[in-house]
Design a protein around this motif. Structure first.
Motif, short mmCIF file in Angstrom:
data_model
loop_
_atom_site.label_atom_id
_atom_site.label_comp_id
_atom_site.label_asym_id
_atom_site.label_seq_id
_atom_site.Cartn_x
_atom_site.Cartn_y
_atom_site.Cartn_z
N SER A 169 1.38 -0.86 0.16
CA SER A 169 0.25 0.11 -0.13
C SER A 169 0.62 1.33 -0.46
N LEU A 259 -10.46 -0.72 7.41
CA LEU A 259 -9.35 -1.16 8.04
C LEU A 259 -9.48 -2.70 7.77
N LEU A 262 -8.37 -3.94 4.97
CA LEU A 262 -6.81 -4.63 4.43
C LEU A 262 -6.68 -5.09 5.55
N ASP A 263 -6.93 -5.86 6.67
CA ASP A 263 -6.88 -6.73 7.44
C ASP A 263 -6.55 -7.97 6.75
N LYS A 265 -9.28 -8.34 3.18
CA LYS A 265 -9.05 -8.43 1.98
C LYS A 265 -10.43 -8.99 1.78
N ASP A 302 -4.55 3.75 13.24
CA ASP A 302 -4.77 2.12 13.25
C ASP A 302 -3.98 2.02 11.32
N LEU A 303 -4.94 2.67 10.45
CA LEU A 303 -5.44 3.38 9.57
C LEU A 303 -4.41 3.70 8.59
N ARG A 306 -1.50 0.99 8.84
CA ARG A 306 -1.79 0.37 7.54
C ARG A 306 -2.11 0.11 5.79
N LEU A 307 -1.91 2.50 6.04
CA LEU A 307 -1.86 2.78 4.45
C LEU A 307 0.16 3.39 4.35
N VAL A 309 2.32 2.19 4.50
CA VAL A 309 3.27 0.99 3.98
C VAL A 309 4.64 1.50 3.81
#
Lengths: 479, 119
Positions: A169, A259, A262-263, A265, A302-303, A306-307, A309
């Motif tokens: 990501s 979120l 993303l965990d 899919k 947390d989002l 995750r984004l 990266v």
């Protein structure tokens, strides 16, 4: 002797349609398989690619005909047996001429009217051409359509191809107009998902309720007005890239849903209990400071993690030394060609104005200015009065930056500003002064030089007599 | 005189790709095509280079295989190996046809079925 099928498509049009002719017109290699992976049909493009005719391949196992690495290592058809989603992958094949060809395979199920799998369809794309493109040679100062040669941009050009090849990501940050969309599209085009869809969603453009249905889709009857199933952008972007622009404007409830995706899919359309496993790469962009938003509690931490990266920060135009001139020339050539204008370039005066402007709207603003100027100009050179008037309202002040290269160029070629031109006063004006004040001063100056003769003053200013008279009245100079 | 045949395998079939085979059958034949020895070698990883090296080390005379790249085909030809490539089907069928001198490069020997029916 093998009896080959001559299939027809019934009920599509009034008369049955010849399937062979239809499928032969498709420029990609097409293989149609039964549920046991045996070749039922292939088109002309596949015949050219592989060397196998339908007579040779009919009823054979597909891996003996396609002879791809993916067929042996990770057969997409076998992977699809448990899951009906289509699969796209890069592979290679060896044809009957013993040539090894890089290919892109896309496999999908063939379903009957009861949604039962009755076979598979594989499209084979020869990607030799796209692999031979040497990006370095074709674009010395650019990546895809992005232009720039400042150190910050060079660093980005070096990172982009590496990031494009990964499936991570990506978060793109930068002020408005710095080219976030362009970068996202360039990443998609140079990634392994280039033949897949590139779907853009503006998270700030729609209200929360609509946005959820737009992004994740909905089931028929999920809410009033949901008269049919809607696939949602995530499902449409399957095997491709989804670009979430203005991610900072995404409402908090949807942040949670994103979120979850993303965990694991899997997307769950609104009102549906059945999930869809989407193979999607996420690129997000924002002009907001997400870290600050996290502190304020308007964006989930947390989002963000995750984004985030891989992050690409696009510098504003005012920090890109030397790029303004490059971009002016780039857009000038583009619009000159587009509008078929016979313009040689910018005059020194107009170039000075353009190089010293602040560009709060960044490249988008610069592009618009150049487009306007090329449109308006009827001369061989673009003069200051061809530029948008708001550029002339702002005097060159201390707050305006000047790139070292441009500053150097200006000291080498001091601008010979003619009398009567717009910027007669070489001393910087204070920021409070506006164009009317400058005009007033210019008129007084011209009248002084012409000993009060309005005809001569109008000539010096390059105006008509009536214009001068009108402006004298307007600025109350005669009183 | 001993004649050595190699068939890269994919389960019971001739491997569709020479470079992706991880199992190789080597058959030693004495005069009159009598099978003296039959052995299977499992390779640690698929590699066309390693396979070529193995064929040369084992002094193989004939290779029956599926798809093979021109580069390796020419190299093995140059090394005097008799090659029957683009063969599809069970290795036993291919071998028995070779024994009867009826095998040709490009022979597709698999049974052909569509939706379970022979065609």
């Amino acid at each position: 002797m093998i009896r080959l099928p001559s299939p027809l498509i019934e009920s599509l049009m009034t008369n049955p349609i010849d399937f062979t002719h239809l499928i032969d017109e498709i420029p990609l290699g097409v293989l149609i398989l039964d549920t046991d992976r045996r070749v039922v049909f292939l088109n002309r493009a596949f015949e050219v690619l592989s060397g196998f005719s339908l007579t040779m391949a009919y009823g054979m196992k597909c891996y003996n005909i396609l002879r791809g690495t993916a067929c042996i290592a990770n057969c997409p058809v076998l992977s699809m047996k448990n899951d009906n989603r289509s699969i796209s992958c890069k592979s290679d094949m060896i044809n009957l001429n013993r040539q090894r060809l890089p290919i892109r395979m896309t496999t999908a199920s063939i379903l009957d009217d009861q949604d039962h799998t009755k076979g598979f369809i594989e499209t084979i794309e020869d990607i030799r051409l796209s692999q031979n493109i040497d990006w370095g040679k074709s674009a010395a100062y650019s990546f895809a359509n992005i232009v720039g040669r400042c150190p910050q941009m060079e660093k980005i050009f070096q990172t982009l191809p590496v990031l494009a090849q990964s499936d991570a990501s990506i978060l793109i940050t930068g002020e408005t107009g710095t080219g976030k969309d362009l970068v996202a599209e360039a990443i998609h085009q140079t990634s392994g998902r280039e033949s897949g869809p590139f779907i853009k969603i503006n998270c700030g453009a729609l209200p929360e309720t609509l946005l959820e249905s737009e992004i994740f889709g909905h089931q028929k009857g999920a809410f009033t007005g949901a008269v049919e199933n809607k696939p949602g952008r995530f499902k449409l972007a399957h095997n491709g890239t989804i670009f979430l622009t203005e991610i900072g404007d995404l409402p908090r409830p949807l942040q949670v849903k994103l979120l979850t995706f993303l965990d694991d899919k899997i997307i769950y359309p609104l009102g549906s209990t059945k999930g869809f496993r989407a193979n999607v790469r996420i690129i997000a962009a924002t002009h907001r400071n997400l870290e600050q938003m996290v502190k304020q509690g308007s964006f989930r931490k947390d989002l963000l993690f995750r984004l985030n990266v891989a992050r690409i920060h696009l510098p504003p135009l005012r920090e890109r030394d030397g790029d303004i001139r490059l971009l002016i020339d780039h857009f000038f050539n583009y619009y000159k060609q587009q509008l078929d204008k016979k313009i040689n370039g910018f005059s020194k005066n107009s170039l000075t104005i353009l190089l010293n402007y602040n560009y709060e709207g960044n490249i988008r603003e610069l592009k618009n200015i150049v487009e306007y100027a090329v449109n308006v100009s009827n001369n061989l050179m673009i003069e200051p009065h061809h530029l948008p008037s708001y550029l002339l309202d702002l005097p060159p002040s201390n707050e305006f930056r000047r790139a070292p290269i441009e500053r150097h160029a200006m000291t080498q070629n001091p601008d010979p500003i003619p009398e009567g031109a717009l910027f007669r006063n070489p001393t910087p004006l204070n920021t409070q002064e506006k164009w009317p004040a400058v005009q007033r001063e210019m008129i007084i100056d011209a009248l002084r030089k012409s000993n009060g003769k309005k005809n001569k003053a109008a000539e010096l200013l390059g105006w008509g007599r009536s214009t001068l008279w009108r402006k004298i009245k307007l600025f109350k100079i005669d009183s | 005189m001993i004649h050595k045949i190699t068939i890269p395998l994919y389960h019971e079939e001739v491997a569709p790709r020479f470079d992706l085979a991880t199992e190789v059958l080597i058959i030693l034949l004495s005069k009159g095509n009598i099978i003296e020895e039959k052995k299977t070698i499992v390779l640690p990883r698929p590699s066309a280079d390693d396979l070529c090296h193995l064929l040369l080390a084992e002094t193989i005379n004939t290779l029956i295989c599926g798809a093979i790249e021109e580069e390796y085909y020419q190299f093995l030809k140059w090394k005097k190996i008799d090659i029957y490539d683009s063969i599809a089907g069970k290795w036993s069928t291919a071998f028995s046809r070779w024994e009867k001198n009826k095998l040709n490069p490009g022979d597709l020997l698999s049974e052909r079925t569509i939706e379970g029916t022979y065609v």
